[in-house]
Motif scaffolding. Sequence first.
Motif, PDB file in Angstrom:
ATOM      1  N   VAL A  43       0.967  -1.361  -0.047  1.00 53.32           N
ATOM      2  CA  VAL A  43       0.039  -0.012   0.147  1.00 53.32           C
ATOM      3  C   VAL A  43       0.691   1.067  -0.286  1.00 53.32           C
ATOM      4  N   VAL A  44       0.219   1.370  -0.432  1.00 53.23           N
ATOM      5  CA  VAL A  44       0.774   3.513  -1.119  1.00 53.23           C
ATOM      6  C   VAL A  44      -0.028   4.450  -0.008  1.00 53.23           C
ATOM      7  N   VAL A  45       0.156   5.025   1.257  1.00 56.52           N
ATOM      8  CA  VAL A  45      -0.195   5.996   2.125  1.00 56.52           C
ATOM      9  C   VAL A  45      -0.205   7.418   1.048  1.00 56.52           C
ATOM     10  N   ALA A  46      -1.372   8.024   0.564  1.00 58.10           N
ATOM     11  CA  ALA A  46      -0.827   9.070   0.315  1.00 58.10           C
ATOM     12  C   ALA A  46      -1.740  10.060   0.595  1.00 58.10           C
ATOM     13  N   ASP A  47      -0.925  10.876   1.111  1.00 56.62           N
ATOM     14  CA  ASP A  47      -2.098  12.399   2.137  1.00 56.62           C
ATOM     15  C   ASP A  47      -0.606  13.236   1.924  1.00 56.62           C
ATOM     16  N   ILE A  48      -1.371  14.625   2.365  1.00 56.39           N
ATOM     17  CA  ILE A  48      -0.535  15.306   2.379  1.00 56.39           C
ATOM     18  C   ILE A  48      -0.243  15.991   4.549  1.00 56.39           C
ATOM     19  N   ALA A  49      -0.784  14.228   5.197  1.00 54.76           N
ATOM     20  CA  ALA A  49      -0.689  14.754   6.715  1.00 54.76           C
ATOM     21  C   ALA A  49       0.555  13.975   6.597  1.00 54.76           C
ATOM     22  N   ASP A  50       2.061  14.517   6.551  1.00 54.62           N
ATOM     23  CA  ASP A  50       3.252  14.023   6.450  1.00 54.62           C
ATOM     24  C   ASP A  50       3.313  12.878   7.963  1.00 54.62           C
ATOM     25  N   ASP A  51       2.932  13.804   9.097  1.00 51.51           N
ATOM     26  CA  ASP A  51       3.802  13.217  10.392  1.00 51.51           C
ATOM     27  C   ASP A  51       3.093  11.828  10.021  1.00 51.51           C
ATOM     28  N   ALA A  52       1.336  11.988  10.406  1.00 53.16           N
ATOM     29  CA  ALA A  52       0.723  11.318  10.593  1.00 53.16           C
ATOM     30  C   ALA A  52       0.978  10.186   9.338  1.00 53.16           C
ATOM     31  N   GLY A  53       0.810  10.136   7.931  1.00 51.52           N
ATOM     32  CA  GLY A  53       1.468   9.585   7.005  1.00 51.52           C
ATOM     33  C   GLY A  53       2.544   7.873   7.376  1.00 51.52           C
ATOM     34  N   LYS A  54       3.663   9.036   7.865  1.00 54.91           N
ATOM     35  CA  LYS A  54       4.711   8.613   8.070  1.00 54.91           C
ATOM     36  C   LYS A  54       4.843   7.586   8.889  1.00 54.91           C
ATOM     37  N   LEU A  55       3.819   7.773  10.526  1.00 55.24           N
ATOM     38  CA  LEU A  55       3.761   6.848  11.651  1.00 55.24           C
ATOM     39  C   LEU A  55       3.527   5.181  11.197  1.00 55.24           C
ATOM     40  N   LEU A  56       1.967   5.757   9.932  1.00 52.97           N
ATOM     41  CA  LEU A  56       1.338   5.148   9.360  1.00 52.97           C
ATOM     42  C   LEU A  56       1.899   3.949   8.751  1.00 52.97           C
ATOM     43  N   ALA A  57       2.868   3.813   7.967  1.00 51.21           N
ATOM     44  CA  ALA A  57       3.552   3.236   7.491  1.00 51.21           C
ATOM     45  C   ALA A  57       5.169   3.067   7.633  1.00 51.21           C
ATOM     46  N   ASP A  58       5.364   3.556   8.791  1.00 47.13           N
ATOM     47  CA  ASP A  58       5.926   2.821  10.184  1.00 47.13           C
ATOM     48  C   ASP A  58       5.317   1.183  10.049  1.00 47.13           C
ATOM     49  N   GLU A  59       4.253   2.123  11.276  1.00 43.54           N
ATOM     50  CA  GLU A  59       3.415   1.253  11.973  1.00 43.54           C
ATOM     51  C   GLU A  59       3.359  -0.098  10.718  1.00 43.54           C
ATOM     52  N   LEU A  60       2.963  -0.232   9.369  1.00 51.12           N
ATOM     53  CA  LEU A  60       2.356  -1.090   8.995  1.00 51.12           C
ATOM     54  C   LEU A  60       4.261  -1.731   7.872  1.00 51.12           C
ATOM     55  N   GLY A  61       5.405  -1.285   8.250  1.00 50.99           N
ATOM     56  CA  GLY A  61       5.950  -1.945   7.724  1.00 50.99           C
ATOM     57  C   GLY A  61       6.349  -2.087   6.283  1.00 50.99           C
ATOM     58  N   GLU A  62       6.968  -2.983   6.067  1.00 50.68           N
ATOM     59  CA  GLU A  62       7.770  -3.388   4.417  1.00 50.68           C
ATOM     60  C   GLU A  62       6.313  -2.863   3.398  1.00 50.68           C
ATOM     61  N   ALA A  63       5.148  -3.352   3.837  1.00 51.40           N
ATOM     62  CA  ALA A  63       4.232  -3.546   3.071  1.00 51.40           C
ATOM     63  C   ALA A  63       3.516  -2.379   2.567  1.00 51.40           C
ATOM     64  N   ALA A  64       4.229  -0.667   2.901  1.00 52.37           N
ATOM     65  CA  ALA A  64       3.904   0.513   3.110  1.00 52.37           C
ATOM     66  C   ALA A  64       5.400   1.510   2.604  1.00 52.37           C
ATOM     67  N   VAL A  65       4.555   2.108   1.888  1.00 48.15           N
ATOM     68  CA  VAL A  65       5.134   3.374   1.920  1.00 48.15           C
ATOM     69  C   VAL A  65       3.964   4.637   2.235  1.00 48.15           C
ATOM     70  N   PHE A  66       4.862   5.311   2.155  1.00 46.06           N
ATOM     71  CA  PHE A  66       3.713   7.611   2.866  1.00 46.06           C
ATOM     72  C   PHE A  66       4.197   7.591   1.174  1.00 46.06           C
ATOM     73  N   VAL A  67       4.118   8.583   0.898  1.00 47.21           N
ATOM     74  CA  VAL A  67       3.330   9.741  -0.217  1.00 47.21           C
ATOM     75  C   VAL A  67       3.158  10.842  -0.038  1.00 47.21           C
ATOM     76  N   HIS A  68       3.482  12.003   0.634  1.00 48.80           N
ATOM     77  CA  HIS A  68       3.548  13.416  -0.032  1.00 48.80           C
ATOM     78  C   HIS A  68       2.440  13.541  -1.353  1.00 48.80           C
ATOM     79  N   HIS A  69       1.052  13.782  -0.965  1.00 43.96           N
ATOM     80  CA  HIS A  69      -0.029  14.100  -2.053  1.00 43.96           C
ATOM     81  C   HIS A  69      -1.030  14.825  -1.810  1.00 43.96           C
ATOM     82  N   ASP A  70      -0.707  16.119  -3.250  1.00 47.71           N
ATOM     83  CA  ASP A  70      -2.044  16.426  -3.619  1.00 47.71           C
ATOM     84  C   ASP A  70      -2.867  16.087  -4.554  1.00 47.71           C
TER      85      ASP A  70
END
Length: 261
Positions: A43-70
Amino acid sequence: MTGNGGPNRQGGRLAGKVAIVTGGAQGQGAAICRHFVAEGARVVVADIADDAGKLLADELGEAAVFVHHDVSDEESWQACVATATEAFGPVTTLVNNAGILAFADLTTMPLEDFERIFSINVRGCFLGMKTVAPVMAANGGGSIMNTSSVEGLAGMATLVAYTGTKFAIRGMTKAAAMELGPKGIRVNSVHPGMIDTGMTRGYAGDAGMEWGASRVPLKRVGVPEDLAPMYVFLASDESSFSTGAEFVADGGCTATHAFGG
């Protein structure tokens, strides 16, 4: 389901799927991301909420990355899809979940506020479908889920702009399903009722949430975890014959006169 670093089983219902979830950092989007990963998707966690998105991607591990996305920016969409492809492979699944809400009287709502809601809710949905469809078509198809609302099925006072966007998403979903079906791409709309997220509670307050609960047969508002399994179903091959359809999870409010009746 697990939230500590990856899918809970290799053969999950979404094994092999690569998903982009917009508005994925918090609330309903975060629940969708967690359920997708638990069922084997990447999963790509796509959001403008950088801090929350990075935390969630870290929680989900190798199966997720965060992308700052408008979602209202076409170049941001192209970059998001490119990141997904580089990290996990071609996108098979898109959840157009990002959206904003604003209450205002029709006669006093500033035009710029009206246009901002359309820019995110409608333009973002359009650009998402436009950007991923060629990738999906080139790789055997895919599933697109557009988050509408019960306000995409019936109107509500003080929500003229929001209701307009959700009806637009419902209509675009049906048109896109007709156009993309021959390419193996399914497009469906999801219509949540009142869901207890930070955005909704921020506007409605505790009293508004209690009022919402009083209006539905189940006598409660929903929580993000009520919605996420529906997205799992639509992302999976279990829904392979469902396209152009409306999937409702609203506690029964549209069984009668919705929230505005």
